[in-house]
Design an enzyme around this catalytic site. Sequence first.
Site, PDB file in Angstrom:
ATOM      1  N   CYS A 103      -1.287 -11.772  -0.536  1.00  0.00           N
ATOM      2  CA  CYS A 103      -2.081 -10.590  -0.181  1.00  0.00           C
ATOM      3  C   CYS A 103      -3.418 -11.012   0.417  1.00  0.00           C
ATOM      4  O   CYS A 103      -4.052 -10.239   1.132  1.00  0.00           O
ATOM      5  CB  CYS A 103      -2.285  -9.684  -1.391  1.00  0.00           C
ATOM      6  SG  CYS A 103      -2.876 -10.544  -2.847  1.00  0.00           S
ATOM      7  N   THR A 104      -3.831 -12.267   0.163  1.00  0.00           N
ATOM      8  CA  THR A 104      -5.082 -12.786   0.723  1.00  0.00           C
ATOM      9  C   THR A 104      -4.873 -13.642   1.970  1.00  0.00           C
ATOM     10  O   THR A 104      -5.805 -14.290   2.446  1.00  0.00           O
ATOM     11  CB  THR A 104      -5.834 -13.619  -0.331  1.00  0.00           C
ATOM     12  OG1 THR A 104      -4.943 -14.610  -0.852  1.00  0.00           O
ATOM     13  CG2 THR A 104      -6.366 -12.749  -1.455  1.00  0.00           C
ATOM     14  N   GLU A 122      -3.386  -3.277  -7.120  1.00  0.00           N
ATOM     15  CA  GLU A 122      -3.637  -4.462  -6.286  1.00  0.00           C
ATOM     16  C   GLU A 122      -2.657  -4.385  -5.122  1.00  0.00           C
ATOM     17  O   GLU A 122      -1.495  -4.762  -5.244  1.00  0.00           O
ATOM     18  CB  GLU A 122      -3.429  -5.753  -7.083  1.00  0.00           C
ATOM     19  CG  GLU A 122      -4.435  -5.967  -8.197  1.00  0.00           C
ATOM     20  CD  GLU A 122      -5.816  -6.342  -7.701  1.00  0.00           C
ATOM     21  OE1 GLU A 122      -5.992  -6.484  -6.474  1.00  0.00           O
ATOM     22  OE2 GLU A 122      -6.724  -6.479  -8.541  1.00  0.00           O
ATOM     23  N   GLU A 136      -0.587  -4.623   8.428  1.00  0.00           N
ATOM     24  CA  GLU A 136      -0.349  -5.807   7.595  1.00  0.00           C
ATOM     25  C   GLU A 136       1.135  -6.150   7.632  1.00  0.00           C
ATOM     26  O   GLU A 136       1.978  -5.385   7.162  1.00  0.00           O
ATOM     27  CB  GLU A 136      -0.767  -5.556   6.150  1.00  0.00           C
ATOM     28  CG  GLU A 136      -0.553  -6.783   5.269  1.00  0.00           C
ATOM     29  CD  GLU A 136      -0.624  -6.480   3.772  1.00  0.00           C
ATOM     30  OE1 GLU A 136      -0.876  -7.415   2.999  1.00  0.00           O
ATOM     31  OE2 GLU A 136      -0.403  -5.318   3.392  1.00  0.00           O
ATOM     32  N   THR A 139       0.828  -1.201   0.000  1.00  0.00           N
ATOM     33  CA  THR A 139       0.000   0.000   0.000  1.00  0.00           C
ATOM     34  C   THR A 139       0.866   1.257   0.000  1.00  0.00           C
ATOM     35  O   THR A 139       0.547   2.245  -0.671  1.00  0.00           O
ATOM     36  CB  THR A 139      -0.930  -0.002   1.230  1.00  0.00           C
ATOM     37  OG1 THR A 139      -1.784  -1.148   1.150  1.00  0.00           O
ATOM     38  CG2 THR A 139      -1.780   1.245   1.286  1.00  0.00           C
TER      39      THR A 139
END
Length: 539
Positions: free
Chosen positions: A330-331, A296, A427, A276
């Site tokens: 990322c998931t 993404e 994250e 991000t």
Amino acid sequence: MLSLKIRLCTRLAFRDKFLYCSYKQKAAMSSLLINQPRYSWLKDLGLKEENNGVYNGSWGGRGEVIVSYCPANNEPIAKVRQANLEDYEETVKKAKEAWKIWADIPAPKRGEVVRQIGDALRKKIKVLGSLISLEMGKIHLEGIGEVQEYVDICDYAVGLSRMIGGPVLPSERPGHALIEQWNPLGLVGVITAFNFPVAVYGWNNALALICGNVCIWKGAPTTPLLSVAVTKIVSEVLEENQLPGAICSLTCGGADIGTALAKDERIDLLSFTGSTQVGKKVALMVQERFGRKLLELGGNNAIIVFEDADLSLVIPSVVFAAVGTAGQRCTTTRRLLLHESVHDEVVPKLINAYKQLRIGDPLDGNTLYGPLHSKQSVEMYKAAVEQAKQQGGTIACGGKVIDRPGNFVEPTIVTGLSHDAQIVHTETFAPILYVLKFKSEEEAFAWNNEVCQGLSSSIFTKDMGRVFRWLGPKGSDCGIVNVNIPTSGAEIGGAFGGEKHTGGGRESGSDSWKHYMRRSTCTINYSKDLPLAQGIKFE
């Protein structure tokens, strides 16, 4: 006589220095994994000791030579010569020229070329999957599965090449037709991350190609061999079809190439996958020139387990989603929200499952959990564990760096933290799972949505009313909203992407192809009259 001796000594010293440097260079080359018999399969992908990292119809590169390292042992695999800005400029120009040819080819014919790319990847699926394990660090089955995603999206794109287009709309004026016309954008820049060094490029590349675009790819600087190997496979297909290689260009490089892509007005769409923090910088640079972007970015994904959940589904789902790819998807599930009635039952079962994970060399078929990608990733893991402790968390499982070669850390479970603890809202790209205890559906849904990212989410329940509340406007605010399955493992047929700080982009299936095209609304008057809008008349 004295000067002759001095010249002779100088020459001897220069010769000895040259021989020493040559010896050092040969020793360095011989220490590369590509020269070891165990890794001779790397040459089946066209790789060698030093590889060119620029492709635009021909291979080259005038930038820095970098070394790619294996995360399982931190040993050097091979070298890649990156692009400099002159290489980038040359590649963009060639790609723009190649587009003039590619855009004139009918979409179904473009689909046929993409079909051949998929077939070429199929033939190399095992060896390319092995390179993913070697260079990125994910286990072998995951590596093969990642290549399969590229193959699958090629198959999907072939069908799509005969279906893309807009509707014929009813016109309010007699003798008029109102249609939507979709055309390619032109040159699509693709910047991919280390964690999916093949599949994410595939998602973009296959769709961009059938839509009539050409691509310029900058892969992650730490997985350059995969960028080179994939491009070699694709370039062979283009060559066999007598098409310009610059249709699928490659510029391996660092931040300078990424910045050039973001600022370049000739890049008609920039697809960026990454953090991000970096994504925000990229977005601002692209927006400054009113360019198109597809982002993404990060995910702070939650699984919510209600009191009526089937725990036989919960445990394997959480383990798969939390420790798969060593927590570097990322998931990846980073937050586990357990109803207070099942919390004390689920946590011990989860700890027991974690302790049974087979940790080891990702190329070993028995391994279920491999290393983190880099030494920097290990440091981030260590820092996050310490912050979790300082903020009141208890390490229920793991929490340590594993004492062995490579970047191995223990998969970690943290309990006792508040849902709004700073570390819980951060994250961390590592296998750290924060377990939280909730009381009500309203509370759980609110906690799911309170983080900055909005990528993936899942609930486990048998209550159908709750399922539809979860899918509805007051449910999950994520781009991926699951029920009774993990947060990871998305299918290529659906649009992949998320909301909020995840960036809002969509790749892969559904109508994601629209990102790669521009839409025109076209009104055609086939009558002899000129009825104007709003009933206006010029007498």
